[in-house]
Design an enzyme around this catalytic site. Structure first.
Site, PDB file in Angstrom:
ATOM      1  N   GLU A  96       0.826  -1.205   0.000  1.00 37.48           N
ATOM      2  CA  GLU A  96       0.000   0.000   0.000  1.00 37.48           C
ATOM      3  C   GLU A  96       0.864   1.261   0.000  1.00 37.48           C
ATOM      4  O   GLU A  96       1.970   1.279   0.539  1.00 37.48           O
ATOM      5  CB  GLU A  96      -0.943   0.000   1.213  1.00 37.48           C
ATOM      6  CG  GLU A  96      -1.962  -1.122   1.147  1.00 37.48           C
ATOM      7  CD  GLU A  96      -3.040  -1.074   2.221  1.00 37.48           C
ATOM      8  OE1 GLU A  96      -4.103  -1.654   1.985  1.00 37.48           O
ATOM      9  OE2 GLU A  96      -2.822  -0.454   3.287  1.00 37.48           O
ATOM     10  N   CYS A 109       3.399   8.697   0.441  1.00 46.59           N
ATOM     11  CA  CYS A 109       3.852   7.810   1.514  1.00 46.59           C
ATOM     12  C   CYS A 109       4.032   6.428   0.893  1.00 46.59           C
ATOM     13  O   CYS A 109       3.057   5.837   0.419  1.00 46.59           O
ATOM     14  CB  CYS A 109       2.829   7.779   2.644  1.00 46.59           C
ATOM     15  SG  CYS A 109       3.224   6.600   3.955  1.00 46.59           S
ATOM     16  N   CYS A 116       5.890  -6.551   7.418  1.00 47.34           N
ATOM     17  CA  CYS A 116       6.917  -6.009   8.317  1.00 47.34           C
ATOM     18  C   CYS A 116       7.255  -7.059   9.365  1.00 47.34           C
ATOM     19  O   CYS A 116       6.398  -7.835   9.776  1.00 47.34           O
ATOM     20  CB  CYS A 116       6.404  -4.730   8.989  1.00 47.34           C
ATOM     21  SG  CYS A 116       7.671  -3.863   9.953  1.00 47.34           S
ATOM     22  N   CYS A 120       5.430  -3.912  16.001  1.00 47.74           N
ATOM     23  CA  CYS A 120       5.037  -2.797  16.877  1.00 47.74           C
ATOM     24  C   CYS A 120       3.552  -2.964  17.210  1.00 47.74           C
ATOM     25  O   CYS A 120       2.740  -3.218  16.331  1.00 47.74           O
ATOM     26  CB  CYS A 120       5.283  -1.455  16.189  1.00 47.74           C
ATOM     27  SG  CYS A 120       7.028  -1.139  15.841  1.00 47.74           S
ATOM     28  N   CYS A 123       0.612  -0.813  15.414  1.00 47.88           N
ATOM     29  CA  CYS A 123       0.654  -0.630  13.964  1.00 47.88           C
ATOM     30  C   CYS A 123       0.053  -1.838  13.258  1.00 47.88           C
ATOM     31  O   CYS A 123       0.448  -2.980  13.511  1.00 47.88           O
ATOM     32  CB  CYS A 123       2.099  -0.432  13.520  1.00 47.88           C
ATOM     33  SG  CYS A 123       2.299  -0.287  11.733  1.00 47.88           S
ATOM     34  N   CYS A 341      -1.678   7.074   9.549  1.00 49.67           N
ATOM     35  CA  CYS A 341      -0.465   6.512  10.159  1.00 49.67           C
ATOM     36  C   CYS A 341      -0.793   5.288  11.001  1.00 49.67           C
ATOM     37  O   CYS A 341      -1.654   5.323  11.863  1.00 49.67           O
ATOM     38  CB  CYS A 341       0.168   7.589  11.025  1.00 49.67           C
ATOM     39  SG  CYS A 341       1.685   7.061  11.817  1.00 49.67           S
TER      40      CYS A 341
END
Length: 349
Positions: A96, A109, A116, A120, A123, A341
């Site tokens: 994305e 962005c 990933c 975290c 996220c 975010c």
């Protein structure tokens, strides 16, 4: 298997290797520069676009190489004009990227990995597996496609790029730096390095490497807590990259580059939003020239965190400003389409 998977992506071979191929194919070596211009200046997506090459050379290139371009799979439009894109890669993986328009800039962005590995807790991408790194060309494609989108929808070209999408950029170091080189060099898109920001969750040895490489782009650190106990709780990477180690790496980076650093601080309700938290952050800010972006949290279904209350956020920011720290409160964009975010996560198609 898809033919493109078998053939090597021409964007991943060196200029020297391309010249060897051309010589063996009976072509002059200067064609390598023409091919490079098509790939990185004109953003060609197939060999047939390379109109100043002979048809026979284009056929030879097609036989030997592929151009594994990323393509827009789907776009969602937010009420605040933000556009979230899913990009399909040559191997069917999905990533994305987001176009964020504001009054004074058009920002892309972009993602650096498929998924990933950092987990975290706040996220959405951290709840995905990391499948692979992106090639430099796949990062470059996101920028080219989002720039086209900005021109078509808002009649304004991209002004800024942030590596804040899916993945940890410093765990894909070589490809991220190669992509930035292609975006900023005269043999590429010739964008200003100062318009590019790479955001990291904090890998001390790679921050030092950025210093050794004397990079010209901006560095942002996703900090979110300025004591180790809290940071360990939400960012497991902190257990191997403590705040002390990060402070030393950042000081080294600043010594080598003279670039100030941006600290990103997502402010969570009743977790890191007190004046005591602000005092700890202010202390951490004393290590080198920096600014702080306080970011409102965008809840995700995987986690129970909530955004801090408005009065606490304002009090937190005011405390930092009184300490002489440049501080901005960043309002989220694209929340209604999960483009804000921490919300990027590919849903099952």
């Amino acid at each position: 298997m898809n033919e493109a998977v078998v053939k090597r992506d021409i964007r991943n071979i060196s200029s020297a290797d391309l010249k060897v191929f051309l010589t063996q194919a009976g072509e002059p070596a200067f064609r390598a520069k023409q091919i490079s211009d098509w790939l990185w200046v004109k953003s060609a997506r197939n060999f047939d676009e390379m109109s100043n090459l002979s048809k026979s050379l284009r056929e030879k290139l097609k036989e030997k190489f592929a151009i594994n371009v990323a393509s827009i799979h789907q776009s969602q439009f937010s009420s605040d004009r933000t556009i979230k894109n899913t990009f399909k890669l040559f191997d069917e993986n999905i990533i994305e990227g987001v176009l964020i328009p504001t009054s004074d800039r058009m920002t892309a962005c972009v993602s650096s990995q498929v998924g990933c590995s950092l987990t975290c807790k706040f996220c959405a991408t951290g709840y995905m597996d990391r499948k692979r790194n992106l090639d430099a060309g796949e990062i470059y494609d996101q920028v080219v496609l989002i720039d086209k989108q900005a021109r078509e929808n808002y009649n304004i070209p991209l002004s800024n790029i942030v590596y804040m999408g899916m993945g940890e950029p410093l765990l894909n170091y070589a490809n991220v730096l190669k992509s930035i080189d292609r975006l900023t060099s005269e043999d590429g898109l010739n964008m200003a390095a100062k318009r590019i920001t790479v955001s990291t969750a904090g890998i001390a040895k790679m921050i030092k490497k950025l210093g050794d490489d004397q990079v010209k782009f901006n560095l942002a650190l996703s900090l979110h807590a300025a004591n180790d106990k809290k940071r360990n709780e939400i960012m497991p990477i902190n257990e191997q990259n403590s705040l002390k180690a990060l402070a030393e790496a950042l000081k080294y980076y600043f010594l080598k580059t003279k670039n100030p650093v941006t600290y990103e601080y997502i402010i969570f309700n009743d977790f890191n939003d007190s004046i005591e938290d602000a005092m700890e952050l202010a202390k951490f800010c004393k290590h080198l020239p920096c600014k702080v972006n306080i970011i409102e949290y965008n809840p995700i279904s995987f986690a129970s965190f909530l955004n801090a209350e408005e009065d606490k956020t304002e009090a937190f920011a005011n405390y930092l400003k009184k300490q002489g720290i440049t501080t901005n409160i960043r309002r989220s964009r694209g929340k209604d389409i999960d483009a804000a975010c921490g919300q990027l996560a590919v849903k099952e198609q």
